[in-house]
Scaffold this motif. Structure first.
Motif, PDB file in Angstrom:
ATOM      1  N   ALA A 159      41.062  30.094  15.509  1.00  0.00           N
ATOM      2  CA  ALA A 159      39.808  30.814  15.277  1.00  0.00           C
ATOM      3  C   ALA A 159      38.857  30.581  16.446  1.00  0.00           C
ATOM      4  O   ALA A 159      38.242  31.519  16.962  1.00  0.00           O
ATOM      5  CB  ALA A 159      39.174  30.360  13.967  1.00  0.00           C
ATOM      6  N   LYS A 160      38.767  29.337  16.881  1.00  0.00           N
ATOM      7  CA  LYS A 160      37.839  29.017  17.974  1.00  0.00           C
ATOM      8  C   LYS A 160      38.281  29.704  19.260  1.00  0.00           C
ATOM      9  O   LYS A 160      37.463  30.345  19.945  1.00  0.00           O
ATOM     10  CB  LYS A 160      37.771  27.498  18.156  1.00  0.00           C
ATOM     11  CG  LYS A 160      36.905  27.086  19.326  1.00  0.00           C
ATOM     12  CD  LYS A 160      36.162  25.801  19.069  1.00  0.00           C
ATOM     13  CE  LYS A 160      35.354  25.383  20.293  1.00  0.00           C
ATOM     14  NZ  LYS A 160      34.472  26.443  20.796  1.00  0.00           N
ATOM     15  N   ALA A 161      39.565  29.607  19.586  1.00  0.00           N
ATOM     16  CA  ALA A 161      40.055  30.170  20.851  1.00  0.00           C
ATOM     17  C   ALA A 161      39.882  31.691  20.880  1.00  0.00           C
ATOM     18  O   ALA A 161      39.449  32.264  21.885  1.00  0.00           O
ATOM     19  CB  ALA A 161      41.522  29.800  21.047  1.00  0.00           C
ATOM     20  N   MET A 162      40.194  32.347  19.749  1.00  0.00           N
ATOM     21  CA  MET A 162      40.128  33.812  19.743  1.00  0.00           C
ATOM     22  C   MET A 162      38.685  34.306  19.768  1.00  0.00           C
ATOM     23  O   MET A 162      38.364  35.282  20.449  1.00  0.00           O
ATOM     24  CB  MET A 162      40.884  34.371  18.537  1.00  0.00           C
ATOM     25  CG  MET A 162      42.391  34.158  18.649  1.00  0.00           C
ATOM     26  SD  MET A 162      43.328  34.834  17.268  1.00  0.00           S
ATOM     27  CE  MET A 162      43.378  36.571  17.691  1.00  0.00           C
ATOM     28  N   VAL A 163      37.803  33.644  19.016  1.00  0.00           N
ATOM     29  CA  VAL A 163      36.390  34.059  19.008  1.00  0.00           C
ATOM     30  C   VAL A 163      35.773  33.825  20.387  1.00  0.00           C
ATOM     31  O   VAL A 163      35.046  34.675  20.907  1.00  0.00           O
ATOM     32  CB  VAL A 163      35.605  33.319  17.902  1.00  0.00           C
ATOM     33  CG1 VAL A 163      34.107  33.561  18.049  1.00  0.00           C
ATOM     34  CG2 VAL A 163      36.072  33.773  16.524  1.00  0.00           C
ATOM     35  N   ASP A 164      36.089  32.669  21.001  1.00  0.00           N
ATOM     36  CA  ASP A 164      35.541  32.389  22.326  1.00  0.00           C
ATOM     37  C   ASP A 164      36.030  33.418  23.344  1.00  0.00           C
ATOM     38  O   ASP A 164      35.278  33.860  24.215  1.00  0.00           O
ATOM     39  CB  ASP A 164      35.914  30.967  22.771  1.00  0.00           C
ATOM     40  CG  ASP A 164      35.156  29.906  21.969  1.00  0.00           C
ATOM     41  OD1 ASP A 164      34.186  30.287  21.277  1.00  0.00           O
ATOM     42  OD2 ASP A 164      35.522  28.720  22.030  1.00  0.00           O
ATOM     43  N   GLN A 165      37.302  33.811  23.227  1.00  0.00           N
ATOM     44  CA  GLN A 165      37.842  34.819  24.151  1.00  0.00           C
ATOM     45  C   GLN A 165      37.162  36.174  23.909  1.00  0.00           C
ATOM     46  O   GLN A 165      36.822  36.892  24.861  1.00  0.00           O
ATOM     47  CB  GLN A 165      39.360  34.959  23.964  1.00  0.00           C
ATOM     48  CG  GLN A 165      40.020  35.907  24.964  1.00  0.00           C
ATOM     49  CD  GLN A 165      39.891  35.407  26.398  1.00  0.00           C
ATOM     50  OE1 GLN A 165      39.958  34.211  26.650  1.00  0.00           O
ATOM     51  NE2 GLN A 165      39.675  36.332  27.333  1.00  0.00           N
ATOM     52  N   MET A 166      36.944  36.505  22.635  1.00  0.00           N
ATOM     53  CA  MET A 166      36.262  37.764  22.285  1.00  0.00           C
ATOM     54  C   MET A 166      34.888  37.802  22.943  1.00  0.00           C
ATOM     55  O   MET A 166      34.495  38.809  23.543  1.00  0.00           O
ATOM     56  CB  MET A 166      36.147  37.861  20.759  1.00  0.00           C
ATOM     57  CG  MET A 166      35.242  38.957  20.252  1.00  0.00           C
ATOM     58  SD  MET A 166      35.249  39.028  18.449  1.00  0.00           S
ATOM     59  CE  MET A 166      34.145  37.689  18.028  1.00  0.00           C
ATOM     60  N   ASP A 167      34.152  36.684  22.855  1.00  0.00           N
ATOM     61  CA  ASP A 167      32.823  36.626  23.470  1.00  0.00           C
ATOM     62  C   ASP A 167      32.922  36.719  24.994  1.00  0.00           C
ATOM     63  O   ASP A 167      32.113  37.388  25.642  1.00  0.00           O
ATOM     64  CB  ASP A 167      32.099  35.330  23.066  1.00  0.00           C
ATOM     65  CG  ASP A 167      31.704  35.324  21.594  1.00  0.00           C
ATOM     66  OD1 ASP A 167      31.704  36.417  20.985  1.00  0.00           O
ATOM     67  OD2 ASP A 167      31.405  34.245  21.054  1.00  0.00           O
ATOM     68  N   ALA A 168      33.939  36.032  25.560  1.00  0.00           N
ATOM     69  CA  ALA A 168      34.091  36.021  27.014  1.00  0.00           C
ATOM     70  C   ALA A 168      34.403  37.419  27.547  1.00  0.00           C
ATOM     71  O   ALA A 168      34.051  37.751  28.690  1.00  0.00           O
ATOM     72  CB  ALA A 168      35.192  35.048  27.422  1.00  0.00           C
ATOM     73  N   GLU A 169      35.043  38.251  26.729  1.00  0.00           N
ATOM     74  CA  GLU A 169      35.387  39.609  27.168  1.00  0.00           C
ATOM     75  C   GLU A 169      34.159  40.515  27.260  1.00  0.00           C
ATOM     76  O   GLU A 169      34.232  41.616  27.796  1.00  0.00           O
ATOM     77  CB  GLU A 169      36.412  40.249  26.222  1.00  0.00           C
ATOM     78  CG  GLU A 169      37.800  39.585  26.232  1.00  0.00           C
ATOM     79  CD  GLU A 169      38.562  39.788  27.535  1.00  0.00           C
ATOM     80  OE1 GLU A 169      38.195  40.689  28.306  1.00  0.00           O
ATOM     81  OE2 GLU A 169      39.508  39.025  27.785  1.00  0.00           O
ATOM     82  N   GLY A 170      33.061  40.085  26.662  1.00  0.00           N
ATOM     83  CA  GLY A 170      31.839  40.887  26.732  1.00  0.00           C
ATOM     84  C   GLY A 170      31.594  41.774  25.525  1.00  0.00           C
ATOM     85  O   GLY A 170      30.765  42.680  25.583  1.00  0.00           O
ATOM     86  N   PHE A 171      32.319  41.526  24.420  1.00  0.00           N
ATOM     87  CA  PHE A 171      32.037  42.271  23.189  1.00  0.00           C
ATOM     88  C   PHE A 171      30.724  41.761  22.602  1.00  0.00           C
ATOM     89  O   PHE A 171      30.327  40.609  22.838  1.00  0.00           O
ATOM     90  CB  PHE A 171      33.162  42.076  22.160  1.00  0.00           C
ATOM     91  CG  PHE A 171      34.457  42.740  22.553  1.00  0.00           C
ATOM     92  CD1 PHE A 171      34.599  44.110  22.451  1.00  0.00           C
ATOM     93  CD2 PHE A 171      35.531  41.986  23.019  1.00  0.00           C
ATOM     94  CE1 PHE A 171      35.796  44.725  22.818  1.00  0.00           C
ATOM     95  CE2 PHE A 171      36.727  42.592  23.387  1.00  0.00           C
ATOM     96  CZ  PHE A 171      36.856  43.968  23.279  1.00  0.00           C
ATOM     97  N   GLY A 172      30.071  42.586  21.822  1.00  0.00           N
ATOM     98  CA  GLY A 172      28.797  42.199  21.214  1.00  0.00           C
ATOM     99  C   GLY A 172      29.015  41.306  20.003  1.00  0.00           C
ATOM    100  O   GLY A 172      30.148  40.999  19.635  1.00  0.00           O
ATOM    101  N   GLY A 173      27.911  40.881  19.387  1.00  0.00           N
ATOM    102  CA  GLY A 173      27.990  40.024  18.206  1.00  0.00           C
ATOM    103  C   GLY A 173      27.949  40.860  16.931  1.00  0.00           C
ATOM    104  O   GLY A 173      27.436  41.972  16.922  1.00  0.00           O
TER     105      GLY A 173
END
Lengths: 246, 210
Positions: free
Chosen positions: A199-213
């Motif tokens: 969960a942590k790795a995927m959410v952090d990657q999602m944020d790093a890609e520039g998707f919004g919250g």
């Protein structure tokens, strides 16, 4: 049926792009949306114009390749339907239809209606897997799974990664996609060992890609062709908070 | 957003109950206002708990705004090219007014503090009894003040209708089979707060409370 299409045309990633209007005549109500575009493209080729580029593969609603924003709605207004499974009988004769690509910075336009969804692949690479040797399909009941968990995991597993959730989200968030993968793997025994780190790795990657919250607007689940439920995001949030508390 | 929002919702519930004391008379309301300052005495010095509450609230407002602004900024970066046509499918009116609704509420809170807390824009000024400030502030001749309060309170209610439900989702406590209960609860809390906050100003403006 006779239709007026307003289609986003963009010759390449560096082109600014613009809406171009086309007339399409003698469209059969039994055609799929993509077949209607095929008909227009055949004419454009004959006339020496560049055909409209759009992504598609299986054309039976399971691969997740096709996807465009039709009249302001990802995959069109027909609920729980991919663009390829959307049929022209759902449109009025003489209608004007606006067609745009998914709009999100992490999904750059490659050409016309084609976007690059590699950002999703990188989210999967960050944690969308199980490291235990899963082997071949296990015998039924060899590993007990609660019926509710099996159902929720299966619902989440139906995500085809089309990106409609991102396209529809007013924040350009990829939460529903990421949450579907986290829920799918996290609820099954094979996915338990890596549940929180995933969960942590995927959410952090999602944020790093520039998707919004995520602001819980529910636009994603409303357009999802597979009807991934919104509580997958609650599951993701729960796992992510637990991962960060450790 | 969820945690700071929850702090503010709890404050609103207490604030609403306190406001309703005006219906028990000026003395009851003034005693309540005084009690807030002497809460915890004599173990704690004058105004200790009230000051702590004020600090927590200011911090909550600040962090809530910081979270909202960073979410807005991330959203703007995530969609640099806007859609020519965009149609909402979730049908949530309240979800789409969270940001501007929040800005409206902040502006109102500033006005509200200047009016009834500091008395700057109140006819009775700062050196007056709280109940006198309240009754004078919503005098029928100042009907437009009541109108501003009514609009702002309804805006708070709409903000909370999405906010309360959304907080459970953000903290990971929401589940599909509980969505209905959560949404109804969020709506019910919003309605109770709106009615509870509207009652005193309307009662004063229409002369029920003098």
């Amino acid at each position: 049926m006779n239709l007026t299409l307003k289609v986003w045309r963009q010759s390449g990633p560096s082109d600014a792009g613009r809406m171009v209007t086309y007339r399409v005549e003698d469209v059969s109500p039994d055609m799929s949306f993509l077949e209607m575009l095929d008909v227009l493209n055949e004419r454009l080729i004959v006339e020496g114009d560049e055909p409209i580029a759009f992504d598609h593969d299986c054309r039976e609603g399971i691969c997740g390749m096709c996807g465009m924003v039709i009249n302001g709605v990802a995959h069109g207004e027909q609920r729980a339907t991919t663009t390829c499974q959307l049929h022209m009988r759902h449109f009025e004769d003489g209608a004007t239809i606006t067609i745009e690509p998914w709009r999100a910075a992490p999904f750059p336009v490659v050409k016309d209606l084609v976007v690059d969804r590699s950002a999703f692949d990188r989210i999967i690479q960050a944690g969308g897997f199980v490291s235990v040797p899963a082997g071949s399909a296990p015998d039924a009941h060899s590993v007990p799974v609660r019926k509710e968990d099996a159902d929720d995991a299966f619902d989440a597993a139906t995500c085809i990664g089309c990106g409609a959730c991102v396209a529809a989200c007013p924040n350009g968030s990829a939460s529903l996609f990421t949450a579907a993968k986290i829920t799918h793997l996290g609820l099954l025994p094979q996915g338990q060992p890596e549940r929180l780190s995933r969960a942590k790795a995927m959410v952090d990657q999602m944020d790093a890609e520039g998707f919004g919250g995520c602001t819980n607007t529910g636009e994603c689940t409303a357009v999802c062709p597979k009807g991934i439920p919104l509580d997958a995001i609650a599951q993701m949030n729960s796992d992510y908070l637990k991962a960060n508390a450790k | 957003m969820a945690v700071t929002g929850a702090v503010m919702v709890l404050f609103l519930v207490a604030h609403m109950i306190g406001n309703l004391k005006i219906f028990l008379g000026h003395d009851s309301f003034n005693e309540y206002a005084h009690a807030l300052r002497t809460l915890g005495e004599p173990i704690l010095p004058y105004r200790t708990l009230l000051t702590i509450t004020e600090i927590v609230l200011v911090a909550s407002v600040g962090l809530h705004m910081w979270a909202a602004i960073s979410l807005s900024r991330r959203a703007a970066h995530a969609r640099p090219v806007k859609y020519v046509a965009k149609k909402s499918q979730a049908g949530g009116y309240t979800t789409h007014i969270m940001r501007w609704g929040g800005v409206t509420i902040v502006l109102f809170v500033i006005y509200h503090l200047l009016d009834l807390t500091f008395g700057v824009v109140n006819p009775k000024g700062f050196d007056s009894e709280p109940a006198d400030r309240m009754v004078a502030g919503f005098d029928p001749s100042r009907w437009w003040v009541t109108l501003i309060y009514a609009v702002a309170v309804v805006m708070v209610g709409l903000h909370l209708r999405h906010g309360i439900w959304s907080a459970f989702q953000t903290l990971g406590w929401a589940k599909r089979n509980r969505y209905h209960v959560l949404r109804v609860t969020a709506a019910a809390v919003s309605v109770v707060l709106v009615l509870g906050f509207l009652a005193p100003p309307l009662a004063i403006t229409f002369g029920v409370v003098k």
